[in-house]
Write a protein that holds these residues in place. Structure first.
Motif, PDB file in Angstrom:
ATOM      1  N   TYR A 181     137.484  -8.490  68.795  1.00  0.00           N
ATOM      2  CA  TYR A 181     137.817  -7.546  69.858  1.00  0.00           C
ATOM      3  C   TYR A 181     139.058  -6.753  69.462  1.00  0.00           C
ATOM      4  O   TYR A 181     139.994  -7.301  68.860  1.00  0.00           O
ATOM      5  CB  TYR A 181     138.060  -8.285  71.177  1.00  0.00           C
ATOM      6  CG  TYR A 181     136.828  -8.989  71.694  1.00  0.00           C
ATOM      7  CD1 TYR A 181     135.873  -8.303  72.448  1.00  0.00           C
ATOM      8  CD2 TYR A 181     136.597 -10.327  71.417  1.00  0.00           C
ATOM      9  CE1 TYR A 181     134.740  -8.942  72.918  1.00  0.00           C
ATOM     10  CE2 TYR A 181     135.468 -10.974  71.879  1.00  0.00           C
ATOM     11  CZ  TYR A 181     134.545 -10.274  72.625  1.00  0.00           C
ATOM     12  OH  TYR A 181     133.415 -10.909  73.083  1.00  0.00           O
ATOM     13  N   LYS A 231     134.408  -4.220  71.645  1.00  0.00           N
ATOM     14  CA  LYS A 231     133.793  -5.345  70.945  1.00  0.00           C
ATOM     15  C   LYS A 231     133.268  -4.830  69.614  1.00  0.00           C
ATOM     16  O   LYS A 231     132.433  -3.921  69.574  1.00  0.00           O
ATOM     17  CB  LYS A 231     132.665  -5.945  71.788  1.00  0.00           C
ATOM     18  CG  LYS A 231     131.975  -7.134  71.140  1.00  0.00           C
ATOM     19  CD  LYS A 231     131.153  -7.932  72.148  1.00  0.00           C
ATOM     20  CE  LYS A 231     130.039  -7.134  72.771  1.00  0.00           C
ATOM     21  NZ  LYS A 231     129.206  -7.957  73.655  1.00  0.00           N
ATOM     22  N   SER A 262     135.973 -14.938  70.756  1.00  0.00           N
ATOM     23  CA  SER A 262     136.120 -14.229  69.483  1.00  0.00           C
ATOM     24  C   SER A 262     135.536 -14.975  68.301  1.00  0.00           C
ATOM     25  O   SER A 262     135.319 -14.390  67.249  1.00  0.00           O
ATOM     26  CB  SER A 262     137.607 -13.959  69.209  1.00  0.00           C
ATOM     27  OG  SER A 262     138.147 -13.049  70.138  1.00  0.00           O
ATOM     28  N   LEU A 319     139.116  -1.419  75.547  1.00  0.00           N
ATOM     29  CA  LEU A 319     138.805  -2.716  74.968  1.00  0.00           C
ATOM     30  C   LEU A 319     137.438  -2.616  74.308  1.00  0.00           C
ATOM     31  O   LEU A 319     136.441  -2.299  74.977  1.00  0.00           O
ATOM     32  CB  LEU A 319     138.805  -3.809  76.031  1.00  0.00           C
ATOM     33  CG  LEU A 319     138.425  -5.216  75.549  1.00  0.00           C
ATOM     34  CD1 LEU A 319     139.413  -5.724  74.501  1.00  0.00           C
ATOM     35  CD2 LEU A 319     138.340  -6.199  76.719  1.00  0.00           C
TER      36      LEU A 319
END
Length: 393
Positions: free
Chosen positions: A282, A222, A270, A220
């Motif tokens: 993301y 950013k 987000s 995951l």
């Protein structure tokens, strides 16, 4: 000594607010003797800043180019409210007796604010600063940050409920011949999640090549884009790993079929909407890491939404443990939990979140032009974001 203590206490014990809400609290002043001042003022403001160093070439007096660096930056100001709690800038001196004094303050936040955000190359930050205005002496100041969360209701984002089913494939060259393919399929039930939730990722690997897959990583990420406007325009993109799991190896000719979960920690939603110098999204990055330095890994990015209100038809969170809430909690249509009686109970089965600190923090609250002796300026600050409690499955 005079001033023994000078601090800011918020009425909201999480120090976290939504746009349109009222920030309120008390300025605490503790004196060990009578003090003469002009007044005590409070300033509440919200700003965004970006800043980093970039390479450049300068031409010297001989016409030759030389390598150098320059600092680029940008600034946005969202609001600033300043007023005196006692006294005034133009009034005469007043005396405050020794002991502890509380001065209440409040400020209604604008409705179009971006969420708090902290990073090495930029931030969106909200602060309260109180000032003891002293005649003929340096002012004494205290500064305290608070978090603003701009709601992102995943139920109002059409793509958040989409099921993800992706396939990626690759062949490898071996002695001028292509190998049979390495194929990786992965799927998720929805595209939108909230902090406290887990992303259940199903993975199927069919490795018909003769190349070993050392591991399949689920990451995951950013993705942040920063913009600068001074002295020149520039952009900078930063990829930050939030969470990662992996599984392997899978030998040539092997097949693997499994599920792994990625937990969503406290994160800003987000939507850095209304911030013109920082963009945020993301991604789920799936990487099949293969053996051999001459082979390139197989990888793919998929957009993920991180919100502040979970999808009500996907999973239902439970009430957060060990927290005190009013017996009736409603949800406004903008996705803000409320207990003021005016809220529309939009999601009757949805409990409120708790608020937990992000792993990204501000090392200092100092701003250019400020004194380095402000109370609270060197304190670390981590924004707090809504986190829901999901029972482990």
């Amino acid at each position: 000594m005079g001033l023994k203590d000078f601090r800011i206490i918020y009425d909201n014990h999480w120090n976290t607010y939504y746009p349109g809400q009222t920030v309120s609290g008390n300025i605490i002043v503790v004196l060990d003797s009578t003090k003469k001042i002009r007044g005590i003022s409070v300033k509440v403001k919200g700003v965004a800043n970006t800043c980093w160093t970039t390479d450049k070439q300068d031409m010297d007096e001989r016409g030759q180019y030389r390598d150098g660096t320059q600092t680029v930056s940008a600034h946005e100001e969202y609001f600033e409210t300043k007023y005196y709690l006692v006294g005034s800038a133009s009034g005469g001196e007043i005396e405050i007796q020794s002991g502890e004094h509380k001065f209440p303050f409040q400020c209604v936040l604008p409705t179009n604010l971006p969420s708090s955000f902290e990073s090495d190359f930029g931030h969106v930050r909200y602060t309260v600063k109180a000032t003891l205005d002293r005649p003929w002496k340096f002012d004494q100041e205290v500064k305290s940050p608070f978090t603003v969360v701009s709601p992102l209701d995943l139920n109002q984002e059409s793509r958040a409920s989409e099921k993800i089913e992706e396939e990626m494939s690759k062949t490898f060259c071996c002695l001028c011949c292509g190998t049979p393919p390495l194929t990786v399929n992965y799927s998720l039930p929805v595209r939108g999640y909230v902090p406290g939730q887990s992303m259940p990722i199903k993975v199927n690997v069919e490795n018909h090549s003769g190349v070993t897959v050392e591991t399949v990583k689920l990451i995951l990420c950013k993705m942040v884009t920063f913009r600068a406007t001074t002295p020149t325009t520039d952009t900078k993109t930063e990829e930050i790993v939030i969470a990662e799991v992996g599984k392997g190896p899978i030998e040539g000719g092997g097949i693997a079929d499994y599920e792994q979960k990625l937990d969503i920690p406290p994160l800003p939603p987000s939507n850095l909407t209304n911030c013109g110098i920082i963009d945020l999204e993301y991604n789920l990055k799936v990487v099949a890491c293969v053996s051999g330095w001459y082979y390139r890994n197989l990888w793919q990015n998929t957009l993920i939404f991180v919100g502040t209100v979970p999808l009500v038809n996907y999973q239902t969170p439970s009430a957060p443990p060990m927290e005190e809430y009013p017996s009736e909690i409603g949800w406004t249509r903008s996705g803000i939990p409320s207990s003021d009686g005016a809220a529309t109970n939009l999601y009757p089965n949805l409990p409120p979140p708790s608020y937990e600190e992000s792993t990204n923090s501000a090392r200092s609250l100092w701003e250019r032009g400020e004194s380095e002796h402000i109370f609270g300026i060197s304190n670390h600050f981590s924004p707090k974001y809504p986190v829901f409690n999901f029972a482990a499955v």
